[in-house]
Motif scaffolding. Structure first.
Motif, PDB file in Angstrom:
ATOM      1  N   TYR A  58       0.846  -1.205   0.000  1.00 28.20           N
ATOM      2  CA  TYR A  58       0.000   0.000   0.000  1.00 28.20           C
ATOM      3  C   TYR A  58       0.877   1.249   0.000  1.00 28.20           C
ATOM      4  O   TYR A  58       0.657   2.189  -0.745  1.00 28.20           O
ATOM      5  CB  TYR A  58      -0.900   0.019   1.241  1.00 28.20           C
ATOM      6  N   GLU A  62       1.009   4.037  -2.900  1.00 25.86           N
ATOM      7  CA  GLU A  62       0.623   5.412  -2.573  1.00 25.86           C
ATOM      8  C   GLU A  62       1.666   6.379  -3.102  1.00 25.86           C
ATOM      9  O   GLU A  62       1.350   7.405  -3.694  1.00 25.86           O
ATOM     10  CB  GLU A  62       0.438   5.558  -1.060  1.00 25.86           C
ATOM     11  N   ARG A  67      -1.157   8.542  -4.583  1.00 26.77           N
ATOM     12  CA  ARG A  67      -2.491   8.400  -3.976  1.00 26.77           C
ATOM     13  C   ARG A  67      -2.329   8.302  -2.462  1.00 26.77           C
ATOM     14  O   ARG A  67      -1.394   7.670  -1.977  1.00 26.77           O
ATOM     15  CB  ARG A  67      -3.165   7.110  -4.479  1.00 26.77           C
ATOM     16  N   ASP A  68      -3.229   8.896  -1.733  1.00 23.27           N
ATOM     17  CA  ASP A  68      -3.107   8.756  -0.279  1.00 23.27           C
ATOM     18  C   ASP A  68      -4.405   8.269   0.346  1.00 23.27           C
ATOM     19  O   ASP A  68      -4.544   8.247   1.556  1.00 23.27           O
ATOM     20  CB  ASP A  68      -2.667  10.079   0.349  1.00 23.27           C
ATOM     21  N   GLU A  69      -5.346   7.854  -0.498  1.00 19.24           N
ATOM     22  CA  GLU A  69      -6.653   7.498   0.067  1.00 19.24           C
ATOM     23  C   GLU A  69      -6.945   6.003  -0.050  1.00 19.24           C
ATOM     24  O   GLU A  69      -8.082   5.567  -0.003  1.00 19.24           O
ATOM     25  CB  GLU A  69      -7.748   8.320  -0.633  1.00 19.24           C
ATOM     26  N   LEU A  70      -5.889   5.173  -0.200  1.00 20.25           N
ATOM     27  CA  LEU A  70      -6.126   3.746  -0.397  1.00 20.25           C
ATOM     28  C   LEU A  70      -6.498   3.084   0.931  1.00 20.25           C
ATOM     29  O   LEU A  70      -5.647   2.909   1.808  1.00 20.25           O
ATOM     30  CB  LEU A  70      -4.884   3.080  -1.000  1.00 20.25           C
ATOM     31  N   ALA A  71      -7.765   2.717   1.063  1.00 18.66           N
ATOM     32  CA  ALA A  71      -8.230   2.087   2.302  1.00 18.66           C
ATOM     33  C   ALA A  71      -8.060   0.575   2.186  1.00 18.66           C
ATOM     34  O   ALA A  71      -8.052   0.034   1.074  1.00 18.66           O
ATOM     35  CB  ALA A  71      -9.701   2.428   2.524  1.00 18.66           C
ATOM     36  N   ALA A  74      -8.542  -2.096  -0.927  1.00 23.90           N
ATOM     37  CA  ALA A  74      -8.472  -1.390  -2.209  1.00 23.90           C
ATOM     38  C   ALA A  74      -7.983  -2.294  -3.334  1.00 23.90           C
ATOM     39  O   ALA A  74      -8.280  -2.058  -4.500  1.00 23.90           O
ATOM     40  CB  ALA A  74      -7.549  -0.172  -2.087  1.00 23.90           C
TER      41      ALA A  74
END
Ligand SMILES: Cc1cc2nc3c(=O)[nH]c(=O)nc-3n(C[C@H](O)[C@H](O)[C@H](O)COP(=O)(O)OP(=O)(O)OC[C@H]3O[C@@H](n4cnc5c(N)ncnc54)[C@H](O)[C@@H]3O)c2cc1C
Ligand code: FES
Length: 581
Positions: A58, A62, A67-71, A74
């Motif tokens: 992750y 990122e 990207r910083d919104e990988l929950a 994902a």
């Protein structure tokens, strides 16, 4: 749980959208309670019950993708884990988590749905190229698992082959034979990957003997040797021979008098048939029906009612005429071995298996051979004398011919063995050997029913080979309603202004349209049956023969296809092209 998602004007049924859950969950042999897979052809089942992905990856993505919104979830995984990197976890490792025990079976399958979920269409290729695929677990002991529990390693898989190394062996260039042999010694490796490894090993053997290129572990299209010449070349018709009421043969020789390269028994050539009046040529494929390696080729054409090319050829082709032909291609070829050979055909489907019978007779093969053929009657029974003579010339061969509607001149026991169709029931009574390789060619229903009957009877499914005289079955993972596709047609909207794209099996010529992202998208817009999975140049599901022309790639394939083949999911035509599609 799976849901329907709109995508490219279609509906995808997919379980790639995962949500985190609190508290314990029961993990069972096929699923975690409350979880499901949308497409069991590509995901799920005992070997792929639980998908795992790492927090470390992750962080990598990122940064890489900005990207910083990988929950968690994902990447479509069931367990998001801290630790267990792909280059340390080995196939066959066993881990205990909570009340359940797991075994690592294979890397993640490359599939477009992870890209769909993340809004990154190239994600499937990126996971492989950056060596971070993630992996699947088999559930050895069912039990409850909860976020926050420790993951305790119980044992290391034999051969200590990491997930990352195995993924590289299949999808990236440069594997060694030793790596493939090691992978095959891991009992925990899933049967699907075992098959791919066996094919890689066979291909390594054939490459040592000057055979195929590309990755046979990914697509059988890469098992064929490279085409003997690029594009089309002129051949001269030297002989025309009627074979039955509706079938005639053309003998073809090199226009310059040289010997034509030998084809493998079972291969086909593709010819351009020029209609009277200057219309664009019709492009059709014909199996080679004569003895391979004689320096000339023979094709045998059935005149179809209303068939454009077959009627054109019958009406106008003459000895001395020229036909533009692409080199022999195809993977429906007689495999070496000592085991028995079953050659089953109906109607004009006799052509490729007749070439195999010729090859066996030429080599004075001692293999047990069965020639089984179905025809309507004596007037529609091509190659009757020829196949009879070839069977007689072999030391251990026999033939059974069925006529569905014998006429009064047909002699039972001489011209044919029994009335009826070459169908599962009579075939079951023939006492066929179960260790045989079987080769089938004829109408689709004939091949479907006899393939099922032979496997049911005891033949290994991987030894039952079929040749389709038309478009193959589509592979469109997860797309709803794909089976109901229309017959191939020109795409909707204004015609493109680009070079001509010919879909040979579909008999369709379409101008390229720059609105399409790839040849795959153009084929889809025409309802030409296609096969694909990752749509970004890594899985090779879309690999097929390019009869002429060349293509530009974007993105470049992770591993190049076999010589003479292309990946249609990531390519556009660089000029006129003819595709085996
Ligand atoms: C690998 C491979 C190997 C092959 N090997 C052989 C071989 O050895 N021998 C052989 O004969 N063929 C073979 N074929 C099939 C061949 O390529 C052609 O598809 C076939 O000959 C029909 O072409 P056509 O132009 O005559 O018919 P098409 O014009 O393409 O028509 C296809 C079908 O539609 C029907 N049709 C067309 N127009 C109409 C209409 N207006 N109304 C109703 N029906 C219509 C025709 O009767 C025909 O059945 C092979 C195909 C492949 C892919
Ligand atoms: S669909 Fe995977 S390489 Fe083309």
């Amino acid at each position: 749980m799976p849901k329907d998602v709109p995508w490219h004007g279609k509906t995808v049924h997919t379980g790639v959208y995962k949500q985190t859950v609190a508290g314990p969950r029961m993990v069972r042999r096929l699923n975690i309670d409350g979880d499901g897979q949308g497409d069991l052809g590509g995901h799920g089942g005992e070997q792929r019950a639980v998908l795992v992905y790492q927090l470390d990856s992750y962080r990598f993505w990122e940064k890489k993708l900005g990207r910083d919104e990988l929950a968690p979830g994902a990447f479509g995984e069931n367990f998001t884990v801290d630790g267990l990197p792909d280059d340390e976890v080995c196939i066959g490792d066993r881990y205990r988590i909570g009340g359940a025990l797991f075994e690592v079976t294979q890397p993640r399958v490359t599939c477009y749905r992870v890209g769909l979920r993340m809004g990154e269409p190239q994600m499937a290729a990126l996971l492989v190229a950056h060596h971070r695929p993630g992996f699947y677990l088999r559930v050895i002991e069912e039990g409850e698992v909860e976020a926050g529990q420790d993951i305790v390693k119980e044992s290391t898989g034999p051969e200590a082959m990491s997930v990352e190394e195995l993924d590289r062996v299949l999808y990236l260039p440069g594997h060694t034979r030793e790596q493939v042999e090691r992978a095959l010694r891991i009992p925990a490796l899933s049967p699907g990957w075992q098959e791919s490894m066996k094919t890689l090993l066979d291909q390594d053997d054939s490459q040592e003997a000057g055979g195929s290129s590309g990755s046979a572990g990914l697509n059988a299209a890469a098992t064929a040797p490279p085409p003997a010449w690029p594009g089309f070349r002129p051949l001269t018709v030297t002989h025309i021979q009627p074979e039955s009421r509706s079938v005639f043969s053309l003998r073809l020789a090199a226009a310059d008098g040289s010997e034509l390269p030998a084809a493998l028994p079972g291969q086909f050539i593709t010819v351009k048939v020029q209609p009277e009046g200057g219309a664009p040529p019709l492009i059709r494929s014909y199996s080679l029906s004569g003895e391979p390696g004689t320096g000339t080729y023979r094709i045998s054409v059935k005149v179809e009612p209303h068939g454009a090319a077959s009627n054109e050829l019958r009406a106008h082709i003459r000895v001395g005429d020229r036909l533009e032909a692409a080199a022999p291609r195809g993977t429906f070829c007689l495999a070496d071995g000592d085991n028995p050979v079953l050659l089953l055909s109906a109607g004009v489907g006799a052509t490729p298996v007749l070439a195999m019978l010729h090859a066996l007779a030429r080599d004075r093969s001692t293999r047990p051979v069965w020639w089984l053929h179905g025809a309507r009657d004596g007037t529609e029974h091509p190659f009757a004398q020829e196949s009879h003579d070839l069977v007689s010339a072999l030391p251990d061969a026999r033939s059974t011919v069925y006529y569905s509607k014998p006429n009064s001149a047909d002699r039972q026991g001489v011209d044919y063995a029994a009335t009826g169709r070459l169908a599962p029931e009579p075939v079951r009574r023939l006492g066929l050997p179960t260790d045989a390789d079987a080769y089938l060619c004829g109408p689709t229903a004939f091949m479907d029913s006899l393939t099922a009957a032979l496997v049911d009877y005891g033949l290994d499914a991987s030894r039952v080979h079929t040749e389709i005289f038309g478009s193959g079955a589509a592979i469109t993972p997860g797309i709803k309603g794909a089976a109901a596709a229309a017959a191939p047609h020109q795409p909707a909207g204004p015609a493109g202004a680009g070079p001509q794209v010919s879909f040979a099996r579909s008999g369709l010529n379409v101008p390229w349209n720059d609105a399409q992202e790839s040849l795959l998208e153009l084929a889809e817009a025409c309802d030409v049956p296609v096969q694909w999975s990752c749509r970004t140049g890594v899985c090779h599901t879309c690999e097929l023969a390019l009869m002429s022309g060349s293509v530009d790639y974007s993105p470049d394939p992770v591993e190049p296809p076999g010589d003479g083949n292309i990946l249609i999911c990531c390519s556009k035509p660089a000029g006129e092209v003819v595709l085996d599609l």
